[in-house]
Design an enzyme around this catalytic site. Structure first.
Site, PDB file in Angstrom:
ATOM      1  N   ASP A 262       0.811  -1.221   0.000  1.00 52.12           N
ATOM      2  CA  ASP A 262       0.000   0.000   0.000  1.00 52.12           C
ATOM      3  C   ASP A 262       0.845   1.274   0.000  1.00 52.12           C
ATOM      4  O   ASP A 262       0.305   2.368  -0.075  1.00 52.12           O
ATOM      5  CB  ASP A 262      -0.928   0.021   1.215  1.00 52.12           C
TER       6      ASP A 262
ATOM      7  N   MET B 190      -3.650 -10.496  -7.401  1.00 54.81           N
ATOM      8  CA  MET B 190      -2.824 -10.680  -8.596  1.00 54.81           C
ATOM      9  C   MET B 190      -1.707  -9.643  -8.669  1.00 54.81           C
ATOM     10  O   MET B 190      -0.589  -9.945  -9.079  1.00 54.81           O
ATOM     11  CB  MET B 190      -3.687 -10.602  -9.845  1.00 54.81           C
TER      12      MET B 190
END
Length: 530
Positions: free
Chosen positions: A291, A444
């Site tokens: 993140d 993914m």
């Protein structure tokens, strides 16, 4: 009579023509004179500037204009614990050279070793944190210890055993960091001990089902081409007594912990406990967060690879939206628990996104700043629209969850599905049908191998973590700050993490410019003056 009139007319025309010609000639002369004066002034200014720069250089000063209103009066270095304050140095008298080159006997024409580093970092060499300055700013600034090889070694490479552990979620580049730490220990410092790969996160220190694996330069040679981590990872499992027992029983001198802010808090607890129990161990952290929400560092490793991987999902959403009639809309949900860095940068990197939703900016559905009218207009304008939403966005719509995972992270509401639902309902209220396709590539984008940029960064992180521990630093993390590799004290690093994207910053402004979506962040008079 008519002849006199024609003669007068001709005379008037001739006079007017002459006056006009005179005007333009005079104007041209004035313009030429103005150009010549500007050029002369420019040449004088340049000459004066060059002369002043030459005078400054003679005095050892930089060129340019001195700003009296911008000053730095105090530099406050973020200190990091040094083991040599509490334990005798084991590396006294050992020259710090690149072991692999030294063993190869590489020397120059004068017989000098080519294994020496081009530059060794001094103890007080630092990188200023606050490089952006303007009049009125505080004259003081913090600074970070510059990373890199030191002249003095605290540890004797002959006696070093090390352990590496990866914790938390996956991220591109984990294998790269494991590889580079291992290679730096053996190739740069020539350790003669073992490097243990702790399997399955903190629990791997003591779980008999996942014994540690020995890492060598040969065993890690090709792992950087694979996504994930060869050591496996998990959340939770932190048991300080069992971890310290492993460290003591295996004679561990270096511990490298790769993880996010929660994992780093655990790493610092290990450091503190080792100090309390008299264990001579250097503990280093390597920030890992897909993140990009660990504070102070420019970026976390794997972030750029994840942004790149997200492009495939955004392109797929565009194809689905543009080809499915009527009123096609593609929604892509990307990772971003409390920050919208991935969603924002993936949107900017794509150029095809019409709406970007992030946790830092509240979602407004209807009204002047509503995202639904904006989507309606975009679809009517070009026939389709693409939406990117961060997984942590929309708590103001769906409420904050009270459930948490094994790491203590709160579980997130299903914002992607909710946006699909409200978009369909909005178009139905308008008397039309929307064809909404929802794509969730969350895991993914974090399982891909590191790209070239992140591979280089991981190499820098791994090598500089080893440089720091060999010099005797402990309880620190390593990262890129103002484009320079630095060592950072873990308590400072985690105190303000996770960080968020600034909704009043340039990145969000760029999002608004690219998507043309309404700005739904809350304004105040003070924010408008900034």
């Amino acid at each position: 009579m008519s002849g006199n009139i024609d003669a007068k007319a001709v005379a008037l025309v001739a006079a007017a023509t002459s006056a006009a010609a005179t005007y333009f000639i005079v104007k041209r002369q004035f313009e030429s004179k103005a150009v010549a004066e500007r050029r002369k002034q420019y040449e004088l200014d340049q000459k004066g500037r060059f002369e002043k720069d030459a005078e400054r250089k003679e005095k050892g000063l930089p060129s340019g204009t001195k700003l009296d209103s911008v000053n730095i009066e105090g530099v406050y270095l973020w200190d990091i614990e040094r083991l040599d304050k509490y334990f005798p140095s084991e590396g006294e008298g050992i020259e710090n050279v690149m072991a692999a080159l030294s063993e190869a006997g590489m020397r120059d024409v004068n017989g000098e070793s080519r294994a020496r580093y081009n530059k060794l970092i001094g103890d007080r060499e630092c990188i200023l944190a606050n490089i952006r300055r303007k009049p009125g700013d505080s004259a003081a600034t913090r600074a970070y210890i510059r990373a890199g090889p030191r002249a003095k070694l605290h540890f004797d490479p002959a006696n070093v055993n090390a352990a590496i552990v990866t914790c938390g979620g996956l991220c591109p580049g984990l294998n790269n960091v494991v590889r580079e730490i291992t290679r730096a220990l053996f190739h740069l410092y020539g350790i003669q001990g073992k490097v243990y790969g702790i399997v399955g996160g903190y629990k791997g220190f003591y779980d008999p089902k996942t014994p540690p694996r020995e890492l060598t330069p040969e065993s890690v040679e090709n792992i950087h081409h694979e996504g994930g981590t060869i050591l496996g990872s998990s959340r939770g499992g932190f048991d300080i007594d069992k971890i310290c027992e492993f460290i003591k029983s295996r004679g561990i001198k270096h511990l490298y912990v790769i993880g996010g802010d929660g994992t780093h808090r655990g790493a610092f607890k290990i450091h503190e406990t080792c100090m309390e129990r008299g264990l001579h161990v250097a503990v280093a952290g390597i920030p890992k967060t897909i993140d990009n929400d660990v504070d102070y560092i420019d970026r976390s490793f794997g972030f750029i690879s994840s942004v790149e991987a997200a492009q495939s999902a955004i392109r797929a959403a565009k194809v689905e939206a543009s080809c499915n009639l009527p009123n096609g809309i593609g929604i892509v949900k990307l990772m971003g628990r409390s920050s919208g860095f991935i969603a924002a940068h993936a949107s900017l990197g794509s150029g095809d996104v019409d709406l970007c939703l992030i946790p830092e900016v509240p979602i407004v559905l209807d009204g002047p700043t509503g995202c639904l009218p904006h989507l309606w207009n975009r679809v009517k304008d070009k026939g389709y629209a693409v939406v990117v939403v961060a997984e942590g966005a929309g708590e103001e719509l769906l409420g904050e969850s009270t459930e948490t995972d094994a790491s203590g992270n709160k579980k997130l509401p299903q914002i992607g599905e909710h946006m699909k639902k409200v978009i369909n309902e909005y178009f139905q209220e308008k008397g039309e049908e929307a064809t909404v396709k929802y794509i969730d590539p969350s895991y993914m984008i974090r399982s891909v191998p590191a790209n070239a940029t992140d591979t280089v960064y991981c190499m820098q992180l791994g090598q500089n973590a080893v440089h720091g521990t060999m010099a005797g630093y402990t309880g620190f993390s390593v990262g890129l700050c103002n484009n320079k590799m630095c060592l950072l004290p873990i308590p400072e690093l985690v105190s303000t993490s996770p960080r968020q994207m600034d909704p009043k910053g340039r990145t969000w402004e760029r999002i608004l410019a690219v998507t043309r979506q309404p700005n739904s962040r809350k304004f105040s008079r003070s924010s408008l003056r900034m």
